[in-house]
Design an enzyme around this catalytic site. Sequence first.
Site, PDB file in Angstrom:
ATOM      1  CG  ASP A 313      -4.675  -9.396   9.778  1.00 46.55           C
ATOM      2  OD1 ASP A 313      -4.487  -8.691  10.737  1.00 46.55           O
ATOM      3  OD2 ASP A 313      -4.866  -9.111   8.647  1.00 46.55           O
ATOM      4  CE  LYS A 362      -3.539  -5.316   8.216  1.00 48.63           C
ATOM      5  NZ  LYS A 362      -3.398  -6.108   9.746  1.00 48.63           N
ATOM      6  CE  LYS A 403      -7.787   0.043   8.997  1.00 50.80           C
ATOM      7  NZ  LYS A 403      -7.341  -1.272   9.295  1.00 50.80           N
ATOM      8  CE  LYS A 475      -7.263  -8.232   8.438  1.00 50.64           C
ATOM      9  NZ  LYS A 475      -7.386  -7.125   9.303  1.00 50.64           N
TER      10      LYS A 475
END
Length: 519
Positions: A313, A362, A403, A475
């Site tokens: 990620d 996520k 975003k 991530k």
Amino acid sequence: SGPGLTSGTASFVVNSPNVSYTDAEIKAQYTYRTTSVDADAHGNLVATPREVLYDFKVDRRVPRVGMMLVGWGGNNGTTVTAGILANRRGLAWETKEGPRAANYYGSVVMGSTMKLGTHAKSNKDVNIPFRNVLPMVHPNDLVIGGWDISKMDLAQAMDRAQVLEPTLKAQVKKEMAAMVPLPSIYYPDFIAANQEDRADNVIEGTRASMAHVDHLRNDIRNFKATNGLDKVIVMWTANTERYADVVPGVNDTADNLLRSIEQGHDEVSPSTVFAVACILEKAPFINGSPQNTFVPGAVQLAEKHGAFIGGDDFKSGQTKMKSALVDFLINAGIKLTSIASYNHLGNNDGKNLSSQRQFRSKEISKSNVVDDMVEANSVLYKEGEHPDHCVVIKYMPAVADNKRALDEYYAEIFLGGHQTISLFNICEDSLLASPLIIDLVILAEMMTRIQWRASGVDGYKNFHSVLSVLSYMLKAPLTPPGTPVVNSLAKQRAALTNIFRACVGLEPESDMTLEHKLL
Ligand code: NAD
């Protein structure tokens, strides 16, 4: 040739008896200094300095490299492709704020510097572009290709993404129109049902098979041969998948995973099939999405074949801030008590994440990012104590790729007081992720040309298959089995720069600057 590093403008040579250069290699002897801690009979800690001598060997010959993206027609895939074309051709374009020119801002390799040392005469810091510390591939030289379940050419897909200025798009349109993704594997159960109308470019079969693995291996081989490449790096930047259940006998070992693929087991995801194809093809494979592509069997398979993998990620916006800010707060002795993270986005990623099972992937990858920093501070947190942490993501079509990430950090300060930090981060998601794709490809490739051995021992070895050195860009960093995850952004960067320095026989940058303090 000669002994200087030849990449970029500010090349340098290390002047040390421990470092030697040939046209093909840089060899360095490096003393790794650590501190070993044990408890004595009374339970007191005893810290003992330790030294291990390593030899590093760096292959200086910069290869011709291909980057193959899974999900090439998506927002990230089209944006990174247009960005590389724009840089390669040195494009400039008009915007309402005036002319803009291609750059690599947001890439650690291309946009940041590191301190090489202190100037012999002036005592001032001498900084060099990060990309010059080792002989790295230049992103302008990457040959780009890939797969997508949508057969739209890259020019149309770039329009669909709604990320780039029309004046830039116009200049890369022709080249992008000639780029069409290869058909890909599509197992509908793994991504959101709302993605189905895109899937018009698929290889036959809706569950894992060896035929799929072979098909993808063949795609990689063809791409390599057609473009005269030395190496191919593959990156998953396709939709977030749901988690695969890790089931004993199915995907827990390399052999079981291969057997499950042969038998068409329905818990093997497309991303894992890509990983397996790349491992068998020895093409480094990096997962930019949050799902558990690297089930234990896939990691074991990579170890067995000495293939490189990395994930998971991309760490682009909210989490990057988090891994910097939380590190700062806790290291400042401030007791962080809660983090509320809210996002809304309107791109196809957001649409896919509006489905619960994909959102869950996520949520997991976004949730564990402060654990190591909390655990390291037993002054602020009792064992098992943890700040509250909540992550929300909502799909809001109107904001497209722009975003929004809103975060509230709530902390306890001196004598029961409180500090609230509120962040509002807005940006085109794909413009943050694209430079990370470039960094991951360049750094993963560089890691394939670095070898090590314990000094005096015969035979050089590669780094471990799991490239945790890529953690800064990811991530939920994947690490070799049984080794700790480091989330702190500063530590991740220090590991990367100091390992690269060690490869050319330089000490870690300690920031002690005694030369300015012991006057
Ligand atoms: P996107 O939806 O625009 O692109 C994904 C592409 O993958 C689509 O074109 C889709 O058709 C394709 N695809 C889906 N399944 C496929 C398969 N099996 N094989 C080949 N292609 C397939 O999404 P994006 O904004 O480009 O993001 C890509 C991924 O990166 C997402 O999983 C996202 O969560 C992750 N990510 C993005 C960021 C960011 O900042 N942009 C940060 C972290 C992670």
